[in-house]
Write a protein that holds these residues in place. Structure first.
Motif, short mmCIF file in Angstrom:
data_model
loop_
_atom_site.label_atom_id
_atom_site.label_comp_id
_atom_site.label_asym_id
_atom_site.label_seq_id
_atom_site.Cartn_x
_atom_site.Cartn_y
_atom_site.Cartn_z
N ILE A 53 -4.30 -17.88 -1.91
CA ILE A 53 -3.97 -16.80 -2.37
C ILE A 53 -4.67 -15.74 -1.18
N ALA A 54 -5.76 -15.98 -2.04
CA ALA A 54 -6.67 -15.47 -0.81
C ALA A 54 -6.37 -14.77 0.23
N ASP A 103 -0.08 12.50 1.26
CA ASP A 103 -0.77 11.48 1.54
C ASP A 103 -1.04 10.28 0.88
N THR A 104 -0.55 10.23 -0.24
CA THR A 104 -0.64 9.63 -1.26
C THR A 104 0.18 8.64 -0.83
N VAL A 126 12.02 -0.73 -8.43
CA VAL A 126 10.75 -1.05 -8.33
C VAL A 126 11.17 -2.74 -9.97
N GLY A 140 11.06 -6.58 -8.87
CA GLY A 140 10.21 -7.65 -9.54
C GLY A 140 11.53 -8.39 -10.09
N LEU A 161 0.12 6.95 2.87
CA LEU A 161 -0.99 5.95 2.41
C LEU A 161 0.17 4.56 1.97
N PHE A 196 6.78 1.50 -4.89
CA PHE A 196 5.69 0.75 -6.34
C PHE A 196 4.43 1.05 -6.15
N ARG A 241 2.59 11.60 7.61
CA ARG A 241 2.63 12.00 7.07
C ARG A 241 3.79 13.17 7.73
N ARG A 294 4.11 4.27 -7.43
CA ARG A 294 4.32 3.97 -8.94
C ARG A 294 2.79 3.82 -9.67
N ALA A 295 2.37 2.70 -9.59
CA ALA A 295 1.65 1.89 -9.81
C ALA A 295 -0.32 2.69 -10.10
N TYR A 296 0.27 3.82 -9.38
CA TYR A 296 -0.98 5.06 -8.96
C TYR A 296 -0.55 5.89 -9.84
N GLN A 348 0.22 1.27 4.27
CA GLN A 348 -0.73 -0.47 3.24
C GLN A 348 0.82 -1.27 2.94
N HIS A 384 -4.10 -12.56 2.19
CA HIS A 384 -4.28 -11.45 1.52
C HIS A 384 -4.66 -10.58 2.59
#
Lengths: 355, 375
Positions: free
Chosen positions: B12-13, B58-59, B329, B333, B62, B76, B38, B79-81, B66, B16
């Motif tokens: 996993i590491a 802005d979110t 989402v 999933g 980002l 997703f 943006r 939403r999680a934020y 990401q 990432h």
């Protein structure tokens, strides 16, 4: 023991952080500003902190990692207190009506749906600072998703985690019940993909809710009967439907039917969380859980001709592993903690290292 | 042995780390900034804001960065934020009639008060790749591209551009939508319960996947539950958001957001004692999201089939089918969770199939013995 007493044991008054309308340390999460410093991003600590426990999974006693400070910017166990309260209400209702699916206001979690968001929300809602968490996936503590969920809680709740079934107070699981018998005071939290046992016969939620309300389970018996007529036996090997408390037909989440008998009269509280479908249900301690069957075709569980290739166990659920390209098979315990413990006790008895 | 599972955490590491590296791409190429996303990928930002249910450019930018441009993944992240944010209250309903309109078209009238305003639309572009854009000299004000003054809004004259459908309402040809005064439901706090009222349905569609809504809307046009839609009005522009703090008791304008709104005029109802009248479908998105807004309006109207006494025969008319499967989402999933280990269940199936085959072989052998004995 009544259901209420048990819930009290599990969700007792632990030291939660005081509730503020706006928690003082929420400033980072509240105001993400990509224009600002790049480390102003919500969840930064969560992302940048090392993801795994050190030296996990080795010995037979179960690895016990001490708690660590919670991640700043998030409430204890990630969910805010209002959400936890909403979840606890739903859980209490579920415990009061065993096997009944109770809708709850599911939240978006930082893991995808299907990765155990229901179980994670239930665990977060019942977790206190004195709890010890064990997470398994397919019976194992070290499958990738179990590792990920365990480190998530260690990070956002700062509670100790373990691989030992005996030491844990909360066991979150996907697809298995540990081989080691559960005891009073423990809570097992199941991750559930499809909570509705009647779904494969009736796709409409409106219909299935009515069927549960009217205790109209004929279709399920017809399905099992058709299996016998077609295949000579009930051709359901996992997610085998159960009757809870003589009232509700319930999906045991996709457990292999091998584990179904462990649910019956279990001393532990069993909670089921389905995140995407937004349902919780429960089996309180010492409740009847009967796998559906017929008098002339009684329920039976899987058994293997070979013992576990590692610990020699003959009474556990085994996984089949293909070990070479000739198709050689090895059978090993699915419950890795149980297997390791058994192996260790065998070594201890012989007083020396194995072979 | 069995390292495949034991190595999980290290794997996993490493995954990432690799993901971060792939996100950055070739380091000799300058890194993209969230401001660039943006400003220059603004329609992607709009979609992520809409389906992420969070108006913050802005979110969203980002999240897109990401997610390496995977918009469903970006939704997703948003939403999680969003779910961790505290709520201060609900804004007053938007007054879309007072929108500062940048685009406004009606397909039902040749001309309407306020006029038809094309605005920044792809509609009449020829879809020919523009090699000039491949370079970096795409200043819209370059010679031959008279962008100065191209943007005209309608607020200079009357300030208000009336809703096209209001003309039908005044004539009694279209029932007016009424505010029943009760607080709308919120799917992000309460689970979906069926049958769902229109407020919940619209919220679900507004958060729903654009592709899913597009396909459903298209299916109604091809005959799976036709609702005979006309694009009564599509408008895009800025509206003010007013918030009424409890301690003040009067609304304060707290900002301005860009939205796209679509209202369709659909097949009429009536008959018997009830005079015939048209029906309406409604779509709304954050930012510029015309495809989504139109799809949403068509699907909204389809979902009203039951209340309007029509036969429910197409998937787009089936509340449960649409509302339970529109969220990308959730869908993403659950579809992708199949790649998580399932070897315990598979082992159970393996044993079952083997035992069924054994039983089958034994039966066949017994049958053939029987047949040989009694030909």
């Amino acid at each position: 023991m009544s259901a209420e007493e048990n819930i009290d044991v599990s969700i007792h008054n632990r030291l939660h952080p005081p509730m503020d309308p706006v928690p003082p340390d929420r400033s980072l999460a509240d105001c993400p500003h990509p224009e600002g410093r790049s480390d102003d991003i919500p969840g930064k600590d969560l992302r940048q902190a090392e993801v795994f426990l050190k030296g996990e999974i080795s010995g037979h006693k179960g690895i016990f990692a001490e708690g660590r400070p919670e991640t700043p910017g998030y409430n204890f166990a990630y969910l805010d207190e209002q959400t936890k309260r909403m979840l606890r209400r739903a859980i209490l209702k579920a415990v009061a009506v065993p096997g009944c699916q109770v809708p709850f206001g599911g939240r978006e979690m930082p893991m995808p749906y299907g990765w155990g968001t229901g179980g994670i929300q239930v665990s977060a809602a019942i977790m206190g600072k004195n709890d010890v968490l064990k997470v398994i996936d397919q019976g194992s503590d070290d499958t990738t998703n179990a590792v990920s969920i365990r480190s998530f809680f260690r990070r956002v709740a700062g509670i100790p985690v373990t691989t030992s079934t005996g030491e844990a107070t909360i066991i979150q699981t996907r697809h298995r019940i540990p081989e080691h018998p559960l005891r009073e005071g423990q809570i097992i939290v199941y991750q559930v993909p499809v909570p509705e046992p009647l779904r494969w016969m009736e796709p409409s939620e409106k219909e299935t809710r009515t069927m549960h309300a009217l205790e109209e389970y004929g279709v399920m018996h017809v399905k099992l009967y058709e299996d016998i007529a077609r295949h000579g036996e009930i051709a359901t090997s996992y997610d085998y439907p159960v009757m809870v408390g003589g009232r509700y037909v319930m999906s045991p989440s996709p457990l292999p039917k091998f584990d179904n008998p462990k649910m019956h009269q279990s001393p532990a509280l069993q909670l089921f969380g389905a995140g995407r479908e937004k349902r919780v249900y429960a089996v309180p301690p010492y409740t009847d859980v009967r796998s559906l069957d017929f008098e002339d075709y009684p329920f039976s569980v899987q058994h293997w001709d070979k013992p576990c290739g590692i610990c020699g166990s003959t009474d556990t659920y085994l996984d089949e592993i293909i070990t070479d390209d000739k198709g050689t098979r090895l059978y090993v315990c699915s419950d890795t903690d149980h297997c390791a413990a058994r192996l260790a006790s065998r070594k201890d008895k012989r007083g020396g290292p194995d072979d | 042995m069995y390292v495949a599972v034991k190595g999980g955490e290290k794997a996993i590491a490493n995954a990432h780390a690799l993901l971060a590296e792939k996100r950055r791409g070739d380091v000799s190429v300058p890194e993209i900034g969230t401001e660039q996303i943006r400003e220059q990928l603004s329609l992607a930002v709009d979609r992520v804001m809409s389906e992420g249910s969070l108006y913050d450019r802005d979110t969203a930018a980002l999240a897109i960065k990401q997610a390496r441009g995977d918009l469903v993944e970006a939704v997703f992240l948003v939403r999680a934020y969003r779910t961790t944010l505290p709520r201060f209250g609900s804004a007053d309903p938007l007054d879309t009639e007072s929108m500062r309109v940048r685009r406004r078209v009606s397909a039902t009238y040749k001309d309407v008060p306020g006029g038809q305003v094309l605005g920044p639309t792809f509609d009449y572009t020829h879809r020919l790749l523009d090699p000039d854009l491949a370079g970096c000299s795409n200043d819209p004000r370059r010679p031959g591209n008279d962008a100065d003054g191209a943007e005209e809004t309608l607020d200079d004259a009357s300030g208000v551009c009336p809703k096209v459908l209001s003309f039908l309402e005044k004539e009694g040809l279209l029932p007016e939508e009424e505010d029943r005064g009760d607080a709308p439901g919120d799917l992000t706090r309460q689970p979906l319960q069926l049958p769902a009222d229109r407020d919940i349905r619209l919220q679900n569609l507004a958060r729903g996947d654009e592709g899913m809504l597009l396909a459903l809307a298209y299916s109604t046009q091809r005959g799976f539950g036709s609702t005979h839609p006309f694009a009564g009005e599509i408008r895009m522009g800025e509206v003010e958001v007013a918030f009424r703090p409890e301690e003040l008791g009067f609304p304060l304008t707290i900002g301005e957001i860009t939205i796209t709104e679509c209202e369709t005029v659909n097949k009429f109802t009536g008959g018997g004692d009830v005079p015939a009248s048209f029906t309406r479908g409604y779509g709304l998105t954050f930012g510029e999201g015309e495809r989504k807004a139109m799809s949403m309006a068509l699907v909204d109207r389809s979902l009203r089939s039951e209340e309007l006494g029509e036969t429910v025969k197409g998937p787009a008319q089936d509340q449960e089918f649409v509302l339970y499967h529109s969220d990308n989402v959730e869908a993403s999933g659950f579809v992708q969770h199949l790649k998580l280990p399932h070897y315990v269940d598979f082992q159970a199936e393996l044993e079952l199939v083997r035992s069924l085959r054994r039983a089958h072989a034994e039966n066949a052998a017994r049958d053939s013995v029987f047949r040989r004995a009694f030909p």
